[in-house]
Design a protein around this motif. Structure first.
Motif, PDB file in Angstrom:
ATOM      1  N   GLN A 179      -5.046   6.280   3.612  1.00  0.00           N
ATOM      2  CA  GLN A 179      -5.908   5.123   3.439  1.00  0.00           C
ATOM      3  C   GLN A 179      -5.741   4.238   4.667  1.00  0.00           C
ATOM      4  N   LEU A 223       0.811  -1.218   0.000  1.00  0.00           N
ATOM      5  CA  LEU A 223       0.000   0.000   0.000  1.00  0.00           C
ATOM      6  C   LEU A 223       0.846   1.270   0.000  1.00  0.00           C
ATOM      7  N   THR A 228      -0.832   7.688   0.746  1.00  0.00           N
ATOM      8  CA  THR A 228      -1.150   7.256  -0.618  1.00  0.00           C
ATOM      9  C   THR A 228      -0.246   7.912  -1.659  1.00  0.00           C
TER      10      THR A 228
END
Length: 420
Positions: free
Chosen positions: A359, A46, A374
């Motif tokens: 996120q 991520l 992000t």
């Protein structure tokens, strides 16, 4: 102003709430081990730059070490070890939210503030009220400078300003103290402090973070008049003319979220009308308490002041920045500075060149949430925003409820050049 900081300190501490919750259970340890494995696989996927500040090998080695040692750890210690893994990425906007697993965590019955001349006790469970105002020297016999180095590993930071806040907040947790080598049974933690020129020691008993306890705050022990920024920090955005002597309009923006009762465009329109009426010599914009990580809303204010010619003379617009000024607010301050505003305060905790966006990564068993950036760094060489005029907060200023940065903004005089 100082009360504002006290409120902010309590809010930040509540957001970080976490520590040991009770007896160890084999099942919970097994579930935590699964959560660590999940984190190790999903977090690097991520994050936009997982290996910018730590090598993948170092991270994987730390994960493996935690997997080996997790048996025998309390829930609080496990939670903070996960926070330490997240902190290894070196991105202070990617952080473990430790509040859910540790709502009833045992914590020291004290709250601290980090000032230019040390860590000071600002609040205490009422039975320990006599410690308020004391400068922290040691915990469990470990000097505060040594302990700070250890504590700082358990949450992310990219600059000394944020590091000080991390230490201030995490120092209260019994679990963190245990991880840092201080044996404690919750009821016998030695605190060494300096008060009224004397070095003192006192044993304190940890209390549940979420429990109901009577607290005493420093401002309850003295009669002080709070400055305008105390009231201002309670509102999303607010303005006030500071009077004929100061001859300045003060504007505080503490959020990047619009107030539905007063859209920011309308606030700016009303403000400019009031400025036209009051005709101040200076506009002071306070971004010190804007920790909101959302997208900026201040463009209408910047443009309105520019349209009115407020940036033509250096010092006509002053922007206050501080320890909890977020990355977004630091960028806002930079935009004002590019137009000609003067920045006053202390280096920002927020990194204007750091990772951004947000996120959530939720660990499947514990429900612990990791906030993950992000977007990658816009300026890898930047870690903070430095003000043009540095005005630190000291014990004397804090406990007298004065606002030295605001005073400096009101009295600011641009340096003269040439022979004049």
């Amino acid at each position: 102003m100082i009360r504002t900081i006290a409120v902010v300190v309590l809010c930040l501490f509540a957001n970080l709430a976490h520590a040991q919750r009770g007896a160890l259970r084999v099942a919970s340890q097994f579930e935590w081990r699964q959560d660590v494995e999940f984190l190790a696989e999903e977090l690097p996927k991520l994050h936009p730059e997982p290996w910018a500040r730590v090598s993948e090998e170092e991270f994987r080695a730390a994960v493996a070490e935690l997997d080996r040692e997790i048996t025998g750890m309390s829930e609080g210690m496990t939670t903070f070890e996960i926070s330490r893994l997240v902190a290894m990425l070196g991105d202070q906007n990617t952080v473990a939210d430790v509040s859910r697993p540790m709502r009833l965590a045992p914590v020291l019955p004290l709250r601290f503030v980090s000032l230019a001349d040390g860590l000071y006790i600002t609040s205490a469970a009422t039975r320990y009220r006599g410690m308020i105002g004391g400068k922290l020297l040691a915990v469990g016999g470990v000097p505060i400078d040594v302990l700070s180095e250890r504590v700082a590993a358990y949450a992310p930071w990219e600059n000394e300003t944020t590091r000080d806040r991390v230490v201030r907040d995490l120092l209260c947790y019994s679990a963190v103290l245990g991880l840092c080598g201080i044996e404690n049974n919750r009821f016998d933690i030695l605190i060494d402090f300096e008060l009224d020129g004397e070095q003192r020691s006192r044993q304190v008993a940890a209390i549940p973070l979420g429990g109901t306890h009577a607290w005493t705050h420093w401002n309850q022990l003295t009669e002080v008049t709070m400055p305008v920024s105390v009231v201002a920090a309670m509102s999303p955005y607010i303005s006030a003319f500071l009077g004929a002597e100061a001859n300045a309009t003060y504007v505080s923006v503490t959020t990047h979220t619009e107030d539905p009762r007063l859209p920011f465009d309308d606030f700016v329109s009303n403000l400019m009308e009031q400025i036209d009426q009051d005709n101040p010599a200076r506009v002071i914009i306070d971004l010190r308490f804007n920790e909101d990580r959302g997208d900026s809303i201040v463009a209408p204010l910047l443009n309105a002041l520019d349209d009115k010619g407020w940036f033509e003379t250096p010092g006509d617009v002053v922007v206050l920045v501080g320890k909890i000024t977020s990355a977004t607010s630091a960028l806002d301050a930079m935009r004002f500075a590019e137009r000609g505003a003067v920045l006053i305060g202390v280096p920002t905790g927020g990194n204007p060149g750091g990772c951004s966006g947000e996120q959530d990564l939720v660990l499947p068993n514990s429900g612990m949430t990791i906030r993950v950036s992000t977007r990658g760094r816009t300026d890898p060489g930047t870690t903070t925003l430095m003000p043009d005029v540095v005005v630190p907060w000291t014990k004397t200023a804090f406990f007298s409820a004065s606002d030295p940065a605001l005073d400096a903004a009101i009295g600011y005089k641009p340096e003269t050049t040439g022979d004049g």
